[in-house]
Design a protein around this motif. Structure first.
Motif, PDB file in Angstrom:
ATOM      1  N   UNK A  76       1.520   9.768 -20.537  1.00 43.93           N
ATOM      2  CA  UNK A  76       2.278  10.304 -19.386  1.00 43.93           C
ATOM      3  C   UNK A  76       1.917   9.516 -18.136  1.00 43.93           C
ATOM      4  N   UNK A  77       2.376   8.264 -18.030  1.00 42.70           N
ATOM      5  CA  UNK A  77       1.972   7.422 -16.891  1.00 42.70           C
ATOM      6  C   UNK A  77       2.475   7.919 -15.546  1.00 42.70           C
ATOM      7  N   UNK A  78       3.555   8.749 -15.528  1.00 44.25           N
ATOM      8  CA  UNK A  78       4.072   9.229 -14.245  1.00 44.25           C
ATOM      9  C   UNK A  78       3.402  10.516 -13.773  1.00 44.25           C
ATOM     10  N   UNK A  79       2.368  10.960 -14.494  1.00 43.82           N
ATOM     11  CA  UNK A  79       1.609  12.150 -14.096  1.00 43.82           C
ATOM     12  C   UNK A  79       0.237  11.730 -13.590  1.00 43.82           C
ATOM     13  N   UNK A  80      -0.201  12.325 -12.486  1.00 45.31           N
ATOM     14  CA  UNK A  80      -1.507  12.015 -11.909  1.00 45.31           C
ATOM     15  C   UNK A  80      -2.227  13.313 -11.561  1.00 45.31           C
ATOM     16  N   UNK A  81      -3.537  13.328 -11.877  1.00 45.37           N
ATOM     17  CA  UNK A  81      -4.340  14.502 -11.536  1.00 45.37           C
ATOM     18  C   UNK A  81      -4.759  14.432 -10.064  1.00 45.37           C
ATOM     19  N   UNK A  82      -4.683  15.588  -9.392  1.00 43.19           N
ATOM     20  CA  UNK A  82      -5.011  15.686  -7.974  1.00 43.19           C
ATOM     21  C   UNK A  82      -5.930  16.888  -7.764  1.00 43.19           C
ATOM     22  N   UNK A  83      -6.991  16.766  -6.976  1.00 40.39           N
ATOM     23  CA  UNK A  83      -7.816  17.942  -6.673  1.00 40.39           C
ATOM     24  C   UNK A  83      -6.956  19.047  -6.046  1.00 40.39           C
ATOM     25  N   UNK A  84      -7.247  20.288  -6.395  1.00 41.88           N
ATOM     26  CA  UNK A  84      -6.426  21.404  -5.928  1.00 41.88           C
ATOM     27  C   UNK A  84      -6.794  21.794  -4.506  1.00 41.88           C
ATOM     28  N   UNK A  85      -6.519  20.874  -3.572  1.00 41.50           N
ATOM     29  CA  UNK A  85      -6.794  21.085  -2.162  1.00 41.50           C
ATOM     30  C   UNK A  85      -5.583  20.619  -1.358  1.00 41.50           C
ATOM     31  N   UNK A  86      -5.271  21.309  -0.248  1.00 43.28           N
ATOM     32  CA  UNK A  86      -4.080  20.929   0.536  1.00 43.28           C
ATOM     33  C   UNK A  86      -4.073  19.473   0.973  1.00 43.28           C
ATOM     34  N   UNK A  87      -5.200  18.968   1.467  1.00 47.18           N
ATOM     35  CA  UNK A  87      -5.227  17.589   1.951  1.00 47.18           C
ATOM     36  C   UNK A  87      -4.970  16.595   0.830  1.00 47.18           C
ATOM     37  N   UNK A  88      -5.530  16.875  -0.355  1.00 46.43           N
ATOM     38  CA  UNK A  88      -5.343  15.968  -1.488  1.00 46.43           C
ATOM     39  C   UNK A  88      -3.884  15.948  -1.927  1.00 46.43           C
ATOM     40  N   UNK A  89      -3.253  17.124  -1.970  1.00 45.62           N
ATOM     41  CA  UNK A  89      -1.843  17.168  -2.358  1.00 45.62           C
ATOM     42  C   UNK A  89      -0.958  16.537  -1.288  1.00 45.62           C
ATOM     43  N   UNK A  90      -1.280  16.761  -0.031  1.00 47.27           N
ATOM     44  CA  UNK A  90      -0.494  16.144   1.039  1.00 47.27           C
ATOM     45  C   UNK A  90      -0.544  14.627   0.919  1.00 47.27           C
ATOM     46  N   UNK A  91      -1.736  14.075   0.661  1.00 48.87           N
ATOM     47  CA  UNK A  91      -1.871  12.624   0.527  1.00 48.87           C
ATOM     48  C   UNK A  91      -1.118  12.113  -0.698  1.00 48.87           C
ATOM     49  N   UNK A  92      -1.265  12.820  -1.824  1.00 45.57           N
ATOM     50  CA  UNK A  92      -0.604  12.378  -3.050  1.00 45.57           C
ATOM     51  C   UNK A  92       0.917  12.436  -2.928  1.00 45.57           C
ATOM     52  N   UNK A  93       1.427  13.475  -2.307  1.00 43.18           N
ATOM     53  CA  UNK A  93       2.876  13.617  -2.147  1.00 43.18           C
ATOM     54  C   UNK A  93       3.414  12.640  -1.110  1.00 43.18           C
ATOM     55  N   UNK A  94       2.638  12.403  -0.062  1.00 47.64           N
ATOM     56  CA  UNK A  94       3.057  11.443   0.959  1.00 47.64           C
ATOM     57  C   UNK A  94       3.201  10.046   0.357  1.00 47.64           C
ATOM     58  N   UNK A  95       2.299   9.696  -0.564  1.00 44.13           N
ATOM     59  CA  UNK A  95       2.347   8.384  -1.207  1.00 44.13           C
ATOM     60  C   UNK A  95       3.578   8.219  -2.090  1.00 44.13           C
ATOM     61  N   UNK A  96       4.106   9.326  -2.588  1.00 43.82           N
ATOM     62  CA  UNK A  96       5.272   9.277  -3.474  1.00 43.82           C
ATOM     63  C   UNK A  96       6.585   9.173  -2.719  1.00 43.82           C
ATOM     64  N   UNK A  97       6.598   9.639  -1.496  1.00 42.20           N
ATOM     65  CA  UNK A  97       7.857   9.711  -0.758  1.00 42.20           C
ATOM     66  C   UNK A  97       8.402   8.315  -0.482  1.00 42.20           C
ATOM     67  N   UNK A  98       9.691   8.067  -0.797  1.00 36.54           N
ATOM     68  CA  UNK A  98      10.266   6.748  -0.535  1.00 36.54           C
ATOM     69  C   UNK A  98      10.190   6.405   0.948  1.00 36.54           C
ATOM     70  N   UNK A  99       9.870   5.128   1.253  1.00 37.58           N
ATOM     71  CA  UNK A  99       9.780   4.704   2.645  1.00 37.58           C
ATOM     72  C   UNK A  99      11.151   4.626   3.294  1.00 37.58           C
ATOM     73  N   UNK A 100      12.145   4.281   2.499  1.00 35.28           N
ATOM     74  CA  UNK A 100      13.505   4.201   3.022  1.00 35.28           C
ATOM     75  C   UNK A 100      14.479   4.494   1.905  1.00 35.28           C
ATOM     76  N   UNK A 101      15.617   5.021   2.259  1.00 33.47           N
ATOM     77  CA  UNK A 101      16.609   5.355   1.242  1.00 33.47           C
ATOM     78  C   UNK A 101      16.154   6.539   0.407  1.00 33.47           C
ATOM     79  N   UNK A 102      16.893   6.796  -0.640  1.00 35.90           N
ATOM     80  CA  UNK A 102      16.573   7.948  -1.483  1.00 35.90           C
ATOM     81  C   UNK A 102      17.177   7.721  -2.859  1.00 35.90           C
ATOM     82  N   UNK A 103      16.419   8.004  -3.890  1.00 36.12           N
ATOM     83  CA  UNK A 103      16.937   7.856  -5.243  1.00 36.12           C
ATOM     84  C   UNK A 103      16.759   9.152  -6.003  1.00 36.12           C
ATOM     85  N   UNK A 104      17.788   9.499  -6.752  1.00 33.71           N
ATOM     86  CA  UNK A 104      17.715  10.705  -7.573  1.00 33.71           C
ATOM     87  C   UNK A 104      17.637  10.347  -9.049  1.00 33.71           C
ATOM     88  N   UNK A 105      17.443   9.050  -9.371  1.00 33.30           N
ATOM     89  CA  UNK A 105      17.418   8.618 -10.761  1.00 33.30           C
ATOM     90  C   UNK A 105      16.171   9.159 -11.460  1.00 33.30           C
TER      91      UNK A 105
END
Length: 371
Positions: A312-341
């Motif tokens: 499952x290469x598209x799955x990543x473990x994250x510590x269950x803390x708000x800051x850790x999830x905020x950082x992990x989700x921020x890294x995933x967000x596209x810098x420009x544009x948007x894809x739903x693929x």
């Protein structure tokens, strides 16, 4: 073969939805009925829509001992070849009733067991004692993960009485054709008040303390104001999550869908699935997110722990803390544009396909019925 599944209730929880899915894929010669001790909710409606007979015992609580003779009479009248119980209360009453009714093959699936917690509640000496006493009345206990199997062995359940059969997912339901997926995504985003081109984080599960969805609410406050959070499920933590979101000024960015029976379609409306729970016995929601083609960030998932990392290469473990999830989700967000693929199915999804899982359970039924 006539099989009766006895379950504590039929609200839209993970164990209940898993039962519904299994009944759709068990071998045709295994004719199944379902009995809910209490609360015949949305899953009961879905089962009846599929043509499954659903009984409701009308049990008033854990100590409603008068329900036992009624259950024995129903099991005896049904002339079942095998009884399969699910969840703690149903395991206690169902195994006992099956034996009193003369059924020799009695199976129980352990869906939610940790060393000190069962179904989200602490394991007291009395709870454990009753559990083990009832276990001896059965033929086999099915563990949904190696973690559950290990806990059962540590409690003293003989290894020969434990069968490892994981939960399964209907992979075909989560992989929609591109045009259909786009239409579903547009329709559901409009229904939920989400911008079609916006970025949406989602979580799926009952709104209970163990799921730790407050971590995602607090992480939301650290993310771009255009980010939305959708939580799919219902439960006693709903009001607390709403209050916390209001305190953080993100209530208008939080969408609580309530209990839904269209989870595969709802996942198509998301961009990422987040699962901050630290105590899972399987991690079905993580697998569902992967099946829907989403990147997944999670804190606990025994189903993936039991497979190689490349499963499952598209799955990543994250510590269950708000800051850790905020950082992990921020890294995933596209810098420009948007894809739903959607992302391609990883090997883990195929490994837990419900067709294979149901075939293994059906083979267990046949083997026990011959004993």
């Amino acid at each position: 073969m006539r099989v009766l599944h006895i379950v504590t209730g039929l609200a839209a929880g993970g164990a209940e939805r898993q039962l519904h899915l299994l009944l759709r894929h068990l071998p045709a010669h295994q004719q199944c009925e379902v009995l809910a001790l209490t609360n015949p909710g949305t899953v009961a409606e879905a089962l009846r829509a599929d043509g499954v007979t659903v009984h409701h015992l009308g049990m008033r609580g854990n100590r409603d001992l008068g329900a036992l003779p009624r259950l024995v009479r129903l099991v005896r009248a049904g002339r079942y070849d095998l009884v399969h119980t699910h969840l703690y209360r149903a395991q206690l009453y169902g195994r006992t009733a099956a034996r009193l009714a003369g059924v020799r093959a009695v199976v129980s699936t352990e869906h939610s067991l940790h060393a000190g917690v069962i179904e989200g509640r602490p394991v007291t000496r009395g709870v454990k004692g009753l559990y083990l006493a009832a276990e001896r009345l059965g033929s086999t206990t099915v563990a949904v993960s190696r973690q559950v199997a290990q806990t059962l062995r540590s409690w003293g359940v003989p290894p020969a009485r434990i069968e490892l059969i994981p939960n399964g997912i209907d992979t075909s339901r989560y992989r929609l054709p591109p045009a259909e997926r786009a239409a579903v995504r547009r329709r559901l985003r409009a229904e939920l008040g989400l911008p079609y081109g916006g970025w949406v984080v989602g979580g799926v599960g009952r709104l209970v303390p163990g799921k730790r969805f407050e971590v995602l609410v607090e992480a939301l406050a650290e993310l771009d104001p255009a980010t939305r959070l959708v939580l799919v499920g219902e439960g006693p933590e709903r009001a607390a999550l709403e209050r916390r979101a209001a305190e953080l000024g993100v209530r208008d960015r939080l969408v609580l869908t309530g209990e839904r029976d269209d989870v595969p379609e709802l996942l198509a409306a998301l961009d990422v699935l987040a699962a901050p729970s630290t105590a899972e016995t399987f991690g079905l929601g993580v697998l569902e997110g992967l099946a829907a083609g989403l990147p997944v960030r999670y804190s606990a998932c025994p189903a993936l722990d039991e497979l190689p990392p490349r499963a499952a290469p598209q799955a990543r473990r994250v510590p269950s803390e708000p800051a850790a999830y905020a950082a992990a989700l921020r890294d995933l967000r596209p810098l420009s544009g948007h894809t739903a693929d959607p992302l391609p199915h990883p090997p883990a999804v195929g490994h837990y396909d419900i067709v294979r899982v149901a075939a293994d359970l059906g083979a267990l039924y046949d083997r026990l019925a011959r004993v």
